[in-house]
Design a protein around this motif. Structure first.
Motif, PDB file in Angstrom:
ATOM      1  N   GLN A  72     -33.209 -10.891  -7.330  1.00 58.35           N
ATOM      2  CA  GLN A  72     -34.412 -10.259  -6.804  1.00 58.35           C
ATOM      3  C   GLN A  72     -34.397 -10.371  -5.285  1.00 58.35           C
ATOM      4  O   GLN A  72     -34.491 -11.459  -4.735  1.00 58.35           O
ATOM      5  CB  GLN A  72     -35.666 -10.946  -7.360  1.00 58.35           C
ATOM      6  CG  GLN A  72     -35.957 -10.613  -8.815  1.00 58.35           C
ATOM      7  CD  GLN A  72     -37.320 -11.102  -9.247  1.00 58.35           C
ATOM      8  OE1 GLN A  72     -37.797 -12.124  -8.787  1.00 58.35           O
ATOM      9  NE2 GLN A  72     -37.953 -10.382 -10.149  1.00 58.35           N
ATOM     10  N   ARG A  73     -34.243  -9.234  -4.634  1.00 62.00           N
ATOM     11  CA  ARG A  73     -34.238  -9.209  -3.165  1.00 62.00           C
ATOM     12  C   ARG A  73     -35.114  -8.059  -2.696  1.00 62.00           C
ATOM     13  O   ARG A  73     -35.035  -6.950  -3.224  1.00 62.00           O
ATOM     14  CB  ARG A  73     -32.809  -9.069  -2.622  1.00 62.00           C
ATOM     15  CG  ARG A  73     -32.715  -8.983  -1.099  1.00 62.00           C
ATOM     16  CD  ARG A  73     -31.268  -9.013  -0.639  1.00 62.00           C
ATOM     17  NE  ARG A  73     -30.720 -10.354  -0.735  1.00 62.00           N
ATOM     18  CZ  ARG A  73     -30.837 -11.288   0.201  1.00 62.00           C
ATOM     19  NH1 ARG A  73     -31.475 -11.023   1.336  1.00 62.00           N
ATOM     20  NH2 ARG A  73     -30.305 -12.478   0.031  1.00 62.00           N
ATOM     21  N   ASN A  75     -36.649  -5.396   0.291  1.00 63.60           N
ATOM     22  CA  ASN A  75     -36.319  -4.754   1.563  1.00 63.60           C
ATOM     23  C   ASN A  75     -37.423  -5.052   2.583  1.00 63.60           C
ATOM     24  O   ASN A  75     -38.369  -5.792   2.293  1.00 63.60           O
ATOM     25  CB  ASN A  75     -36.109  -3.244   1.384  1.00 63.60           C
ATOM     26  CG  ASN A  75     -37.369  -2.549   0.878  1.00 63.60           C
ATOM     27  OD1 ASN A  75     -38.463  -3.088   0.978  1.00 63.60           O
ATOM     28  ND2 ASN A  75     -37.202  -1.355   0.326  1.00 63.60           N
ATOM     29  N   ASN A  79     -40.329  -3.988  -1.005  1.00 60.76           N
ATOM     30  CA  ASN A  79     -39.980  -3.418  -2.309  1.00 60.76           C
ATOM     31  C   ASN A  79     -38.691  -4.046  -2.832  1.00 60.76           C
ATOM     32  O   ASN A  79     -37.771  -4.349  -2.069  1.00 60.76           O
ATOM     33  CB  ASN A  79     -39.783  -1.897  -2.186  1.00 60.76           C
ATOM     34  CG  ASN A  79     -41.046  -1.204  -1.715  1.00 60.76           C
ATOM     35  OD1 ASN A  79     -42.140  -1.556  -2.137  1.00 60.76           O
ATOM     36  ND2 ASN A  79     -40.899  -0.213  -0.838  1.00 60.76           N
ATOM     37  N   LEU A  81     -35.074  -4.367  -4.264  1.00 65.79           N
ATOM     38  CA  LEU A  81     -33.867  -3.554  -4.169  1.00 65.79           C
ATOM     39  C   LEU A  81     -33.327  -3.242  -5.554  1.00 65.79           C
ATOM     40  O   LEU A  81     -33.342  -4.093  -6.450  1.00 65.79           O
ATOM     41  CB  LEU A  81     -32.792  -4.290  -3.362  1.00 65.79           C
ATOM     42  CG  LEU A  81     -33.091  -4.559  -1.882  1.00 65.79           C
ATOM     43  CD1 LEU A  81     -31.919  -5.306  -1.244  1.00 65.79           C
ATOM     44  CD2 LEU A  81     -33.343  -3.249  -1.135  1.00 65.79           C
ATOM     45  N   ARG A  83     -29.866  -1.331  -7.786  1.00 58.66           N
ATOM     46  CA  ARG A  83     -28.421  -1.567  -7.771  1.00 58.66           C
ATOM     47  C   ARG A  83     -27.777  -1.111  -6.463  1.00 58.66           C
ATOM     48  O   ARG A  83     -26.950  -1.816  -5.879  1.00 58.66           O
ATOM     49  CB  ARG A  83     -27.769  -0.833  -8.944  1.00 58.66           C
ATOM     50  CG  ARG A  83     -28.070  -1.479 -10.286  1.00 58.66           C
ATOM     51  CD  ARG A  83     -27.529  -0.644 -11.422  1.00 58.66           C
ATOM     52  NE  ARG A  83     -27.861  -1.260 -12.707  1.00 58.66           N
ATOM     53  CZ  ARG A  83     -27.796  -0.624 -13.868  1.00 58.66           C
ATOM     54  NH1 ARG A  83     -27.400   0.638 -13.901  1.00 58.66           N
ATOM     55  NH2 ARG A  83     -28.109  -1.235 -14.980  1.00 58.66           N
ATOM     56  N   LYS A  84     -28.136   0.099  -6.034  1.00 54.37           N
ATOM     57  CA  LYS A  84     -27.508   0.607  -4.806  1.00 54.37           C
ATOM     58  C   LYS A  84     -27.922  -0.227  -3.596  1.00 54.37           C
ATOM     59  O   LYS A  84     -27.089  -0.548  -2.739  1.00 54.37           O
ATOM     60  CB  LYS A  84     -27.898   2.073  -4.579  1.00 54.37           C
ATOM     61  CG  LYS A  84     -27.163   2.693  -3.389  1.00 54.37           C
ATOM     62  CD  LYS A  84     -27.487   4.160  -3.227  1.00 54.37           C
ATOM     63  CE  LYS A  84     -26.623   4.794  -2.136  1.00 54.37           C
ATOM     64  NZ  LYS A  84     -26.671   4.067  -0.868  1.00 54.37           N
ATOM     65  N   GLY A  85     -29.202  -0.584  -3.530  1.00 56.53           N
ATOM     66  CA  GLY A  85     -29.674  -1.389  -2.415  1.00 56.53           C
ATOM     67  C   GLY A  85     -28.997  -2.747  -2.358  1.00 56.53           C
ATOM     68  O   GLY A  85     -28.628  -3.226  -1.272  1.00 56.53           O
ATOM     69  N   LEU A  86     -28.815  -3.367  -3.526  1.00 54.46           N
ATOM     70  CA  LEU A  86     -28.148  -4.673  -3.552  1.00 54.46           C
ATOM     71  C   LEU A  86     -26.678  -4.544  -3.179  1.00 54.46           C
ATOM     72  O   LEU A  86     -26.125  -5.383  -2.452  1.00 54.46           O
ATOM     73  CB  LEU A  86     -28.291  -5.288  -4.951  1.00 54.46           C
ATOM     74  CG  LEU A  86     -29.708  -5.766  -5.308  1.00 54.46           C
ATOM     75  CD1 LEU A  86     -29.847  -6.008  -6.798  1.00 54.46           C
ATOM     76  CD2 LEU A  86     -30.047  -7.057  -4.543  1.00 54.46           C
ATOM     77  N   ASP A  88     -25.378  -2.178  -1.287  1.00 50.34           N
ATOM     78  CA  ASP A  88     -25.335  -1.887   0.151  1.00 50.34           C
ATOM     79  C   ASP A  88     -25.558  -3.147   0.983  1.00 50.34           C
ATOM     80  O   ASP A  88     -24.946  -3.320   2.042  1.00 50.34           O
ATOM     81  CB  ASP A  88     -26.400  -0.846   0.505  1.00 50.34           C
ATOM     82  CG  ASP A  88     -26.035   0.543   0.004  1.00 50.34           C
ATOM     83  OD1 ASP A  88     -24.862   0.768  -0.321  1.00 50.34           O
ATOM     84  OD2 ASP A  88     -26.945   1.399  -0.071  1.00 50.34           O
ATOM     85  N   TYR A  89     -26.447  -4.028   0.476  1.00 55.80           N
ATOM     86  CA  TYR A  89     -26.702  -5.282   1.197  1.00 55.80           C
ATOM     87  C   TYR A  89     -25.425  -6.130   1.275  1.00 55.80           C
ATOM     88  O   TYR A  89     -25.088  -6.663   2.346  1.00 55.80           O
ATOM     89  CB  TYR A  89     -27.807  -6.072   0.479  1.00 55.80           C
ATOM     90  CG  TYR A  89     -27.812  -7.533   0.786  1.00 55.80           C
ATOM     91  CD1 TYR A  89     -28.225  -8.008   2.032  1.00 55.80           C
ATOM     92  CD2 TYR A  89     -27.362  -8.458  -0.162  1.00 55.80           C
ATOM     93  CE1 TYR A  89     -28.195  -9.356   2.322  1.00 55.80           C
ATOM     94  CE2 TYR A  89     -27.337  -9.814   0.117  1.00 55.80           C
ATOM     95  CZ  TYR A  89     -27.756 -10.261   1.357  1.00 55.80           C
ATOM     96  OH  TYR A  89     -27.718 -11.604   1.644  1.00 55.80           O
TER      97      TYR A  89
END
Length: 319
Positions: A72-73, A75, A79, A81, A83-86, A88-89
């Protein structure tokens, strides 16, 4: 990497580490009510491992290989993140935002992708890899009762407001919480490590050693009122010469003393590790009988736990 099997035994006191998410109350019972045993899913065990690695290897560790993908992370807008956000991180953290393949980035830099596998499905890239490490359900080794308890929170859940007449409106008192707990339970969980799947994900022996350490220390680390006080008791790791060989069902070779029939009466349920002894005699016999198949066997034991069977040849120092 060799194929192998795991056997993990842990205890839980005054809590339920894995309750039914659709009925946020009692412990999960996969067996009939008359059987009395409760169970923990592999999701709960993997969460302990991931949370430990997140804390112990911040920013991916010294070699930047141990980021955690499933977490759980938030932005910058608060909000969660996806799959793509994680992904990309992680790519941004290791300076690979322009990489041609997110698959290669995640397998090189994400510990849980290499060990537990990954399902990745975004607009332009989809892949699925089965994890080399698979855990079975952890079942209690004896009948367990759960109890309904209540408590109070002094802080109101909402701020009170003052009306134009000067009166206080809204919640001016704390709230009441309710939950179920089990006073004490001992769980046994099997697991396998598949060397062929490890070749696909790139899992290494270094990953394997971190996994074993995370199973032990992650169980101790993740404490909360709802989850209770968790304690690792015994961890067994058996490695094989043949990647396709497996003894199988190691959990069926271990038992508690006295046996579960002695605890059928609620008055005789165990209440602490002082009330039990873990019998590894049959498991050690099987390990000796299959020595030609076994490359290495290691066992970690909590010092305050009584164990039946000579584990000395396999005993490892604790982390």
């Amino acid at each position: 990497m060799r194929s192998g099997e795991l056997l993990f035994i842990k205890s839980v006191k005054d809590g339920i580490p894995n309750r039914d998410p659709l009925n946020d109350s009692d412990a999960r019972r996969l067996f009939p009510e008359e059987d009395g045993r409760i169970s923990l899913s592999d999701v709960s065990i993997k969460r302990d491992v991931r949370d430990y690695v997140l804390q112990a290897e911040p920013d991916g560790g010294a070699n930047r290989r141990n980021f955690i993908f499933v977490q759980q992370r938030m932005n910058e807008k608060g909000n969660l993140l996806g799959r793509k956000g994680l992904a990309d991180y992680i790519a941004s953290s290791v300076g690979k935002t322009n990489a041609d393949s997110m698959k290669s980035v995640l397998l090189e830099h994400s510990f849980d992708a290499r060990v537990f596998g990954i399902v990745y499905s975004v607009k332009n890239e989809n892949f699925h890899l089965t994890g080399p490490v698979q855990f079975g359900w952890a079942h209690s080794m004896h009948p367990v009762d759960s109890h309904y308890v209540q408590g109070t929170v002094v802080m109101p859940s909402e701020e009170s407001k003052q009306t134009q007449e000067g009166k206080e409106e809204g919640k001016t008192q704390g709230t009441i919480w309710t939950t179920y707990i089990v006073p004490f339970a001992v769980f046994v969980m099997p697991g396998v490590i598949n060397a062929k799947n490890a070749e696909q994900t790139g899992m290494t022996e270094e990953d394997q050693e971190l996994l074993l350490k995370a199973l032990w220390q992650g169980t101790q680390f993740r404490q909360a009122r709802g989850r209770g006080q968790q304690q690792p008791l015994v961890l067994v790791h058996v490695e094989y010469h043949d990647p396709f060989y497996r003894i199988g069902y190691l959990e069926e070779y271990v038992s508690l003393e006295p046996d579960k029939e002695a605890w059928r009466s609620p008055a005789n349920r165990p209440s602490s590790v002082n009330d039990i002894r873990i019998d590894l005699t049959k498991l050690l016999d099987v390990i000796r009988q299959r020595q030609d198949k076994i490359a290495r066997c290691r066992i970690w034991c909590q010092p305050n736990v009584r164990v039946a069977g000579d584990v000395a040849p396999y005993l490892q120092p604790l982390w």
